[in-house]
Design a protein around this motif. Structure first.
Motif, short mmCIF file in Angstrom:
data_model
loop_
_atom_site.label_atom_id
_atom_site.label_comp_id
_atom_site.label_asym_id
_atom_site.label_seq_id
_atom_site.Cartn_x
_atom_site.Cartn_y
_atom_site.Cartn_z
N PHE A 189 0.81 -1.23 0.00
CA PHE A 189 0.00 0.00 0.00
C PHE A 189 0.84 1.27 0.00
N ILE A 190 2.16 1.15 0.24
CA ILE A 190 2.99 2.37 0.30
C ILE A 190 4.04 2.40 -0.81
N SER A 191 3.98 1.45 -1.74
CA SER A 191 5.04 1.35 -2.75
C SER A 191 4.75 2.26 -3.94
N PHE A 192 4.73 3.56 -3.68
CA PHE A 192 4.59 4.54 -4.75
C PHE A 192 5.98 4.92 -5.28
N GLN A 214 10.31 2.42 -4.85
CA GLN A 214 9.98 1.18 -4.15
C GLN A 214 11.22 0.51 -3.60
N ILE A 215 12.31 0.51 -4.38
CA ILE A 215 13.56 -0.07 -3.90
C ILE A 215 14.11 0.76 -2.74
N THR A 257 -1.35 4.88 -8.35
CA THR A 257 -1.65 3.77 -7.45
C THR A 257 -0.34 3.15 -6.97
N PRO A 258 -0.35 2.47 -5.81
CA PRO A 258 0.86 1.78 -5.37
C PRO A 258 1.13 0.56 -6.24
N GLY A 259 2.31 -0.01 -6.07
CA GLY A 259 2.65 -1.20 -6.83
C GLY A 259 3.46 -0.88 -8.07
N PRO A 260 3.93 -1.92 -8.77
CA PRO A 260 4.75 -1.70 -9.96
C PRO A 260 3.95 -1.05 -11.08
#
Length: 454
Positions: A21-24, A30-31, A306-309
């Motif tokens: 939910f926080i991987s913007f 993200q890394i 949105t979050p995610g790849p």
């Protein structure tokens, strides 16, 4: 692993759930989040082991941040730990995008929604320009001027933008050139380091659960029998749903065609989502007609928020394709579209799990001995050209949303182009965050819609 500390699976589950939910911020953001949380704060993995895993993930096709999460989850808690980490990295984004895609197809023509999208499209074009700037700066200007890399980048741009050469052919040509160049002129294909710094606490090295010299856990040691099991499992998880889709709707059915197309796309995503988008455009828009070109830009805009790849934009493509093709009939448009989004996501991400679970034990045997950088550097240079062609495509659709007139005299949308310039300046020169720029452009588009469409 460090015998003094272990990571409880429930604790890891909470973290992977939160990360989804926080991987913007795209793969770099993200890394960075994982590095801060896992290396610097939680100390679940050391700097060296983190970067070793990251180097492997960067060699693979697919979303490297999601693969890195899968790798660390697998190293900590066996195969199920990797599966859980990888799935939770993607699942929130999939559910959010299904909801946003439904809003898009149902309410996309409402004036205020259309106004927001009018402002978001220039922001997306600016984001692609930023991707060209970032990747080009790292690949073509570091560590020294490399004319061969520039030649590969320019040739790839011309091949895609002018001659419409298929993306797989560009990747394979770059791979071959990199392999040859690495033998003949290795200095032209030198790569820079990652740029991360070692994690310390109060100037003292704090042992990590998986530290620099921690022996490889038993479950992560290479075994031919295990490799065969993983490959057979992966093949079954691909063949079973594909067989069901073919038996249900035939090989030419929309869902089976999506599964096959996005399997190929998953194997060609060197360089991240921006690199594979031209290939997705060729197949989804031109070849299959699952959606329109401008809708691709809208989908990328939704994916950026949105979050995610970012490659999760394929869920938007699947949703619109499933909706338009009515895969479950006219009375179940939403269910059919959601099913198509799930199918597309399954076939896009399945190879990533196989790459990690099958290749991870081999990588654990090669700390500091990965020497495949020349072909990767050549592919990255080609990707710069491919992304530049994508930027040109987006700019054309922003400037001429209805297409270019036959006589070529249609006046471009100068307001939209000014928004592109402002957004690019904010991203590249002033290092503003992606979400902030998209929201600002969306609000400007909503405010300007009356002026532009008057």
């Amino acid at each position: 692993m460090n015998t003094a500390r272990t990571v409880n699976f429930r604790e890891a589950l909470r973290f992977w759930f939160k990360l989804g939910f926080i991987s913007f911020g795209g793969p770099a953001g993200q890394i960075a989040v994982m590095h801060r949380e896992l290396v610097e704060e939680k100390r679940w993995i050391s700097e060296q082991r983190f970067l070793h895993a990251l180097n492997y993930c960067m060699l693979l096709p697919g979303p490297e941040a999601q693969q890195l999460a899968t790798y660390i989850g697998w190293l900590l808690h066996r195969s199920w730990g990797g599966v859980v980490a990888g799935v939770l990295f993607v699942l929130p984004s999939l559910l959010i995008l299904i909801g946003l895609s439904w809003v898009y197809v149902v309410y996309g023509q409402v004036a205020w929604v259309a106004g927001l999208l009018y402002g978001i499209k220039p922001a997306v074009a600016a984001l692609v320009l930023q991707a060209v700037h970032r990747m080009g700066g790292k690949t073509l200007r570091h560590p020294r001027y490399a004319p061969l890399l520039w030649t590969i980048a320019v040739s790839s741009f011309v091949a895609i933008a002018v001659f419409s050469v298929p993306f797989p052919a560009v990747v394979l040509a770059a791979l071959a050139l990199g392999w040859l160049g690495g033998r003949w002129v290795p200095a032209q294909f030198a790569r820079a380091g990652s740029g991360h710094t070692a994690a310390v606490t109060d100037g003292v090295h704090v042992p990590a659960v998986i530290d620099d010299h921690t022996p490889t856990p038993a479950h992560a040691r290479f075994s031919r029998a295990r490799l065969v099991r993983v490959l057979l499992t992966g093949a079954a998880l691909w063949a079973l749903p594909m067989g069901l889709l073919v038996a249900w709707q035939g090989w030419s059915g929309t869902l089976a065609a999506m599964g096959w197309f996005f399997t190929k796309a998953a194997l060609l995503t060197f360089g991240g989502a921006y690199a594979v988008l031209p290939y997705v455009y060729q197949g989804a828009v031109v070849e299959h007609g699952w959606l329109l070109g401008p809708q691709m830009i809208d989908g990328l805009a939704l994916g950026e928020t949105t979050p995610g790849p970012l490659i999760m934009v394929v869920a938007f493509v699947g949703f619109l394709g499933g909706w338009g093709q009515q895969v479950l009939g006219p009375d179940a448009l939403f269910l059919g579209a959601a099913l198509a989004a799930v199918v597309v996501t399954w076939f896009t991400f399945l190879p990533s799990f196989v790459f990690i679970l099958a290749g991870g034990p081999l990588v654990e045997r090669t700390h500091g001995r990965l020497h495949f950088t020349a072909p990767l550097t050549a592919i990255t240079a080609a990707v710069v050209g491919v992304i530049a062609s994508l930027a040109l495509f987006f700019l054309a659709h922003v400037a001429y949303p209805a297409g270019v007139a036959a006589n070529g005299w249609m006046r471009p949308d100068w307001v939209a182009l000014v928004l592109v310039a402002v957004a690019a300046l904010a991203l590249i020169r002033f290092q503003q965050g992606v979400i902030r720029v998209i929201v600002a452009c969306a609000l400007m588009g909503w405010a300007l819609r009356g002026v532009v469409w008057a």
